[in-house]
Design a protein around this motif. Structure first.
Motif, short mmCIF file in Angstrom:
data_model
loop_
_atom_site.label_atom_id
_atom_site.label_comp_id
_atom_site.label_asym_id
_atom_site.label_seq_id
_atom_site.Cartn_x
_atom_site.Cartn_y
_atom_site.Cartn_z
N ASN A 113 -1.87 -3.92 3.48
CA ASN A 113 -1.85 -4.36 4.89
C ASN A 113 -1.97 -3.15 5.83
O ASN A 113 -1.70 -3.25 7.02
N ILE A 135 -0.32 -0.50 6.35
CA ILE A 135 0.85 -0.02 7.10
C ILE A 135 2.11 -0.19 6.25
O ILE A 135 2.09 -0.92 5.27
N TYR A 136 3.19 0.51 6.64
CA TYR A 136 4.51 0.19 6.08
C TYR A 136 5.05 -0.97 6.91
O TYR A 136 5.53 -0.75 8.03
N GLY A 137 4.97 -2.17 6.39
CA GLY A 137 5.40 -3.33 7.17
C GLY A 137 6.91 -3.38 7.35
O GLY A 137 7.43 -3.42 8.46
N ASP A 145 0.84 -1.21 0.00
CA ASP A 145 0.00 0.00 0.00
C ASP A 145 0.87 1.25 0.00
O ASP A 145 0.54 2.26 -0.65
MG LIG Z 1 2.02 -2.15 3.52
#
Ligand SMILES: [Mg+2]
Ligand SMILES: Cc1ncc(C[n+]2csc(CCOP(=O)(O)OP(=O)(O)O)c2C)c(N)n1
Ligand code: SF4
Lengths: 273, 83
Positions: free
Chosen positions: A123, A125-127, A95
């Motif tokens: 998801n 968020i910045y995973g 994303d």
């Molecule tokens: Mg993400």
């Protein structure tokens, strides 16, 4: 049943790097099955990504693969499709990759209707980099850069893609792997730009900050918010707030970019003779 | 004569299983369960607890992020042979 993934994966790279329970592996399998059902040869497929957990995927699959720079996967993929319009180009993006740093490439690929299938693993968020807020982190939920709850409004991947002109637009979630596969296959069949959003669980970076550090808890949280498109049509915007509407939103035809480009080249060649 | 009930076999790749429990969670008929394996990240892996309950819906296989579980239909003749 007992699908044979072996020819499509780089077995020596397994087990994969993703956290236990991460949904990215579920998406990787759906992509493989969809390509298999298209009957395409592995050498005719290119899987391109940017940077992020999602973007690690090209390391594991046995297609032509390209792991590029953050947000620029679509730019590289556009180059590939331009040079080899006969090849099938798939992009996987997080994303953040697709909608934050890569947001500009996203809207222009939709506008051009270039024959590429983009799959956005959302998801929320910045995973990879430690849970920073993304354009899809739900309002009020915590991120490392929004420790008191997110105050930013969201991008809706589907509406953004529709507004910018994509010709196939769909959404599923990690709870629906068979639907995910069908949508990817339809995206691959579309001669134009396809956007498929897959809502997924990053229980480690999004979940843990929001009392959902267990993959099952976050998967159930997503499931509780799923609304089929049929049903969503009768719901008000207020009722749909914070929900994930799943289904196929757009399926249409419009002139495809590389074909229009080739026509132009022919025209100019003809005129100069 | 009634059609014989379909039978299934499930294979687990313990090396690739990370013990995420998703397969156990999605199985509608409670076929799978976890067992301890302390060498693993989560300290456990999946095992097949009750194969007779399997309806072959494939949800565990489709939902496994780690390519670690596979559902096979057991052909009827093969099954008769094996007793
Ligand atoms: Mg993400
Ligand atoms: C130009 C640039 N800026 C920032 C980064 C750091 N960075 C790496 S991945 C990432 C965000 C990843 O988030 P997302 O795209 O949602 O992928 P996920 O890890 O959640 O799958 C960032 C900011 C980078 N690699 N390059
Ligand atoms: S940090 Fe999140 S997105 Fe990355 S592998 Fe772990 S669970 Fe998946």
């Amino acid at each position: 049943m007992a699908f044979n993934y072996k020819p499509y994966i780089r077995e020596d790279k397994f087990p994969n790097i993703w956290c236990p329970g991460c949904g990215i592996g579920i998406l990787m399998k759906a992509i493989i099955r969809a390509v298999h059902k298209m009957g395409w040869k592995r050498e005719d497929v290119a899987l391109v990504s940017g940077i992020g957990c999602t973007s690690r995927m090209p390391g594991y699959v046995n297609f032509n693969t390209l792991h590029t720079t953050h947000g620029r996967a679509l730019a590289f993929a556009t180059g590939i499709k331009h040079a080899r319009p006969d090849k099938h180009v798939i992009v996987v993006s997080g994303d953040g990759d697709a909608l934050a740093i890569g947001g500009n490439h996203f809207i222009h690929a939709c506008r051009r209707n270039i024959d590429i299938t983009l799959i956005v693993l959302n998801n929320m968020i910045y995973g990879m980099t430690g849970g920073q807020v993304s354009p899809t982190t739900p309002a009020g939920y915590r991120a490392s850069t929004m420790p008191y709850g997110n105050v930013e409004p969201n991008f809706d991947t589907v509406n953004l893609a529709i507004g910018a002109g994509a010709t196939y637009v769909a959404r599923s979630t990690v709870n629906n792997p068979a639907l995910m596969e069908r949508q990817i296959k339809e995206g691959l069949q579309n001669k134009g730009f396809s956007v498929i959003e897959v809502v997924s669980n990053c229980h480690i970076q999004f979940g843990r900050r929001n009392k959902m550090g267990d993959q099952l808890v976050l998967r159930h949280w997503i499931k509780e918010r799923e609304v089929p498109l049929r049903k969503a049509k009768d719901m008000s915007p207020e009722e749909l707030e914070g929900k994930f509407v799943i289904g196929t939103f757009v399926k249409k035809t419009r002139p495809e970019y590389t074909e229009e480009y080739a026509k132009m080249v022919e025209r100019v060649k003809g005129a100069s003779k | 004569m009634a059609k014989p009930k379909k039978k299934f076999r499930i294979e687990v790749n313990e090396e690739w299983c990370k013990g995420c429990v998703i397969c156990v969670d999605v199985c509608p008929t409670n076929v799978l369960d976890m067992k301890d394996m302390l060498s693993k990240w989560e300290g456990m892996v999946v095992y097949v607890k009750d194969i007779d309950k399997c309806i072959g819906c494939d949800l565990c296989e489709l939902s496994c992020p780690d390519f670690a579980i596979e559902v096979y239909e057991v052909p009827q003749e093969e099954e008769a042979q094996s007793g």
